[in-house]
Design a protein around this motif. Structure first.
Motif, short mmCIF file in Angstrom:
data_model
loop_
_atom_site.label_atom_id
_atom_site.label_comp_id
_atom_site.label_asym_id
_atom_site.label_seq_id
_atom_site.Cartn_x
_atom_site.Cartn_y
_atom_site.Cartn_z
N PHE A 255 -67.59 58.73 -26.20
CA PHE A 255 -66.12 59.11 -25.57
C PHE A 255 -65.78 58.48 -24.01
N PRO A 256 -66.74 58.40 -23.15
CA PRO A 256 -66.44 57.95 -21.91
C PRO A 256 -66.26 56.58 -21.94
N ILE A 257 -66.96 55.96 -22.72
CA ILE A 257 -66.93 54.40 -22.95
C ILE A 257 -65.42 53.92 -23.52
N ALA A 258 -65.32 54.77 -24.65
CA ALA A 258 -63.84 54.53 -25.30
C ALA A 258 -62.85 54.93 -24.53
N PHE A 259 -62.86 55.85 -23.77
CA PHE A 259 -61.70 56.30 -22.65
C PHE A 259 -61.48 55.10 -21.60
N THR A 260 -62.63 54.38 -21.23
CA THR A 260 -62.58 53.30 -20.28
C THR A 260 -61.76 52.17 -21.11
N LEU A 261 -62.24 51.97 -22.43
CA LEU A 261 -61.66 50.79 -23.04
C LEU A 261 -60.15 51.21 -23.37
N VAL A 262 -59.76 52.26 -23.57
CA VAL A 262 -58.38 52.64 -23.72
C VAL A 262 -57.42 52.38 -22.59
N MET A 263 -57.94 52.77 -21.44
CA MET A 263 -57.32 52.47 -20.18
C MET A 263 -57.19 51.22 -19.78
N VAL A 264 -58.42 50.37 -19.94
CA VAL A 264 -58.40 48.87 -19.59
C VAL A 264 -57.59 48.20 -20.72
N GLY A 265 -57.75 48.26 -21.95
CA GLY A 265 -56.96 47.53 -22.70
C GLY A 265 -55.36 47.91 -22.72
N TYR A 266 -54.92 49.26 -22.35
CA TYR A 266 -53.52 49.37 -22.11
C TYR A 266 -53.19 48.88 -20.68
N LEU A 267 -54.05 48.64 -19.94
CA LEU A 267 -53.47 48.02 -18.44
C LEU A 267 -53.29 46.58 -18.56
N GLU A 268 -54.17 46.08 -19.59
CA GLU A 268 -54.04 44.66 -19.69
C GLU A 268 -52.76 44.29 -20.52
N ILE A 269 -52.57 45.01 -21.59
CA ILE A 269 -51.49 44.70 -22.49
C ILE A 269 -50.22 45.04 -21.75
N ILE A 270 -50.20 45.98 -20.87
CA ILE A 270 -48.90 46.03 -20.12
C ILE A 270 -48.49 45.17 -18.99
N SER A 271 -49.65 44.79 -18.27
CA SER A 271 -49.48 43.97 -17.19
C SER A 271 -49.15 42.39 -17.81
N ILE A 272 -49.72 42.21 -18.80
CA ILE A 272 -49.69 40.78 -19.36
C ILE A 272 -48.18 40.79 -20.01
N GLY A 273 -47.53 41.90 -20.81
CA GLY A 273 -46.64 41.88 -21.32
C GLY A 273 -45.10 42.10 -20.49
N LYS A 274 -45.60 42.46 -19.36
CA LYS A 274 -44.39 42.61 -18.44
C LYS A 274 -44.22 41.38 -17.48
N SER A 275 -45.37 40.64 -17.43
CA SER A 275 -45.00 39.31 -16.88
C SER A 275 -44.50 38.38 -17.88
N LEU A 276 -44.80 38.42 -19.19
CA LEU A 276 -44.11 37.50 -19.88
C LEU A 276 -42.51 38.02 -20.26
N GLU A 277 -42.35 39.12 -20.20
CA GLU A 277 -41.13 39.87 -20.63
C GLU A 277 -40.04 39.37 -19.49
N ALA A 278 -40.50 39.21 -18.07
CA ALA A 278 -39.76 38.65 -17.01
C ALA A 278 -39.27 37.47 -17.36
N LYS A 279 -39.93 36.56 -18.07
CA LYS A 279 -39.69 35.15 -18.40
C LYS A 279 -38.47 34.73 -19.38
N GLN A 280 -37.99 35.81 -20.14
CA GLN A 280 -36.91 35.79 -21.11
C GLN A 280 -36.07 37.09 -21.05
N ASP A 281 -35.08 36.86 -21.84
CA ASP A 281 -33.89 38.17 -22.01
C ASP A 281 -33.75 38.59 -23.41
N GLU A 282 -34.80 38.25 -24.36
CA GLU A 282 -34.56 38.75 -25.70
C GLU A 282 -34.93 39.87 -26.23
N TYR A 283 -36.07 40.44 -25.37
CA TYR A 283 -36.57 41.67 -25.86
C TYR A 283 -37.31 42.50 -24.56
N ARG A 284 -37.41 43.81 -24.58
CA ARG A 284 -37.98 44.29 -23.63
C ARG A 284 -39.30 45.20 -23.95
#
Length: 575
Positions: A255-284
């Motif tokens: 569980f501790p390592i799983a929760f670490t992966l949950v947080m890291v994975g979510y952080l990565e996808i949100i930070s990457i997604g937000k940076s790509l989102e800023a380059k277009q106006d088609e979706y959010r």
């Protein structure tokens, strides 16, 4: 219920056309070419056979293309998650063994289930507890950990593997003299080639180029480099459906390592997604939908032998730069991986592991964000020290403890900042009705018998004592001349029971000393809390004013004309 919000592929698939397909085709092929050698490399980081890195590029990508709110994020194996998997699972089983593989797959199911549940219950806000300085410190530290752990393959020396950098560096220092010459030369040349091609054009598939060169060298000149470690056999074929083996005691340990992966994975996808989102106006980007998509990707991937996956910084950027417009690009990458698994895996037999190490090292060292550290030092010293503490905590204590340090320090800084907010004494701007901070406006008029006190935060249990102390400190400076205190409450957006009781106690205190206490600019919700808490039992309704100037004029002239309008408004709202 809007079905398109639940299944985002329906937002773009019905209107899909050939013009979109052209960009997606180029992007899908480009990312697929990069993904294949990276998948093999990242599986080795995770302590798994190379084939499992390619398995991670199948079902997870398909699920994200269907359920992900970003149309350009590239899902699959990544270096950071792979190292976390290796760190957690290696304490439970021998790397590469059957039990190790089954635990890594079970871990993917756990991570996916947690992410999916968080998404369903809209718990994406949890990521807000990790500030940007914490993310910067964490990712930079993990990048160094991953890079240094790959020196064992780059130099052909069996260095210790650890997520605590000091042990890795110590072992490298002690054993570096025994490096393998041929392995080191091939690895360093690969690093140079990758860097050169990256500087020429990031779209060039530099990873594929060094992989092909490495295979050619080992296949046709292998007799001269027989001491260089190669990948060898990679099984062909697609993964079959199977349910991961369950063990409740094992789930508790993971569980501790799983929760670490949950947080890291979510952080990565949100930070990457937000940076790509800023380059277009088609979706959010929709954070909770991203959790659901990532959860389904990991859960369904685990049924087809995938270990935990998330979004890749490098592949997502290349996907966008190559012209990807929709999730079709990811599906095209999947087709390429399927073709590789069915027909091309024998070609990777002679691939040197040092080449894979070179690919990983160049990719992850680029994530060490020195520019952000320099910016924070100039912009905000507290944020800089927060970033540095997270960075050092992750480097020296390990990835799990690094996240704990980051989250803990973020909460401490949050509490510190809200418990000691900015306070100011206001003075009147000459020839106007406005009051401004005396520390910033030298020309304001300060009167000995009047204190206009501004508090720039909510009043709650953590800062109520600070409020009282600062108010008393300013009142003491006025001395016996003080006859009026006006609380400018425009910046106060909330007050809890502790704050209300403190405020009532101070009003009573100053009332006994013959000092009138008035309130100005109180927001509606805050006024509601004050009224419900019985503040009108100790002060009159007429002691509330729209602005500080009205309160001062009321005190000076005793004129109630202006105040009656506000009192009438209050009566209508509450009677």
């Amino acid at each position: 219920m809007n079905i398109k919000k639940l299944i985002p592929i329906l937002e773009w698939l019905p209107n899909y056309n050939t013009s979109l397909f052209k960009g997606d085709l180029v992007a899908g092929i480009t990312v697929g070419i990069i993904l294949i050698p990276q998948g093999i490399a990242y599986a080795l980081i995770a302590g798994l056979p190379p084939i499992y890195g390619l398995y991670c590029a199948l079902v997870p990508q398909v699920m994200y293309a269907i359920f992900g709110s970003s149309r350009q994020v590239a899902i699959g194996p990544v270096a950071m998650d792979s190292l976390i998997v290796a760190t957690g699972v290696s304490t439970l089983a021998l790397a590469g063994s059957d039990s190790y593989i089954s635990i890594a797959i079970l871990l993917a199911l756990m991570v996916g289930a947690i992410q999916f549940i968080m998404g369903i219950f809209s718990l994406g806000f949890i990521v807000n507890f990790l500030s940007k300085p914490v993310i910067t410190g964490f990712t930079s530290a993990v990048a160094l950990i991953i890079g240094f752990n790959q020196f064992r393959n780059l130099f052909g020396v069996d260095f210790v593997q650890s997520d605590q950098l000091q042990y890795v560096v110590e072992d490298i220092w002690l054993q570096l003299s025994s490096y393998n010459f041929h392995t080191t030369i091939i690895g360093l040349i690969s690093v140079v080639v990758i860097i050169i091609f990256r500087r020429i054009n990031k779209k060039i598939p530099n990873a594929l180029i060094v992989v092909i060169l490495g295979i050619i060298i080992m296949k046709y000149f292998g007799h001269s480099f027989n001491d260089v470690s190669i990948v060898k056999d990679i099984p062909s074929g697609l993964p079959l459906f199977s349910i991961p083996e369950f063990d409740f005691d094992l789930l508790r340990e993971l569980f501790p390592i799983a929760f670490t992966l949950v947080m890291v994975g979510y952080l990565e996808i949100i930070s990457i997604g937000k940076s790509l989102e800023a380059k277009q106006d088609e979706y959010r980007i929709r954070p909770n939908q991203e959790l659901i998509a990532l959860g389904l990707s990991n859960m369904m991937g685990s049924f087809f032998k995938a270990f935990p996956t998330t979004s890749s910084f490098s592949r997502s950027a290349i996907n966008q730069e190559s012209g990807a417009k929709t999730g079709m690009a990811s599906l095209i990458s999947v087709v390429m991986v399927v073709f590789t698994l069915l027909f091309l895996t024998p070609m990777f037999y002679h691939l040197p592991k040092t080449v894979l190490a070179a690919i990983i090292i160049v990719a992850v060292f680029g994530l060490v964000n020195i520019k952000e550290a320099a910016f924070l030092w100039k912009a905000n010293h507290l944020d800089f020290w927060l970033m540095l503490a997270t960075f050092l905590g992750t480097l020296l204590l390990g990835i799990e403890f690094g996240i704990i340090v980051g989250v803990g320090l973020s909460l401490i800084v949050l509490i510190f900042r809200t418990s000691r907010p900015y306070v100011a004494e206001l003075g009147k701007v000459p020839n106007s009705d406005f009051y401004r901070n005396r520390s910033r406006f030298e020309e304001v008029i300060i009167e000995d018998d009047i204190l206009i006190f501004r508090f720039d935060a909510q009043i709650y249990y953590a800062n109520s004592s600070y409020f009282r102390d600062k108010l008393d400190e300013m009142a003491i400076k006025k001395g016996d001349a003080l006859k009026l205190i006006v609380l400018d409450a425009e910046s106060i957006n909330r007050v809890d029971s502790t704050g209300v009781e403190m405020l009532k106690e101070r009003i009573k205190f100053y009332k006994k000393k013959g000092v009138t206490f008035l309130l100005a600019g109180v927001k509606g919700p805050v006024r509601d809390d004050l009224f419900r808490s019985g503040i009108l039992s100790i002060i009159d309704l007429n002691h509330f004013f729209m602005r500080a100037n009205g309160a001062v004029q009321f005190y000076k002239t005793g004129c109630r004309e202006q105040q009656e309008k506000y009192a009438k408004y209050i009566h209508q709202a509450y009677h």
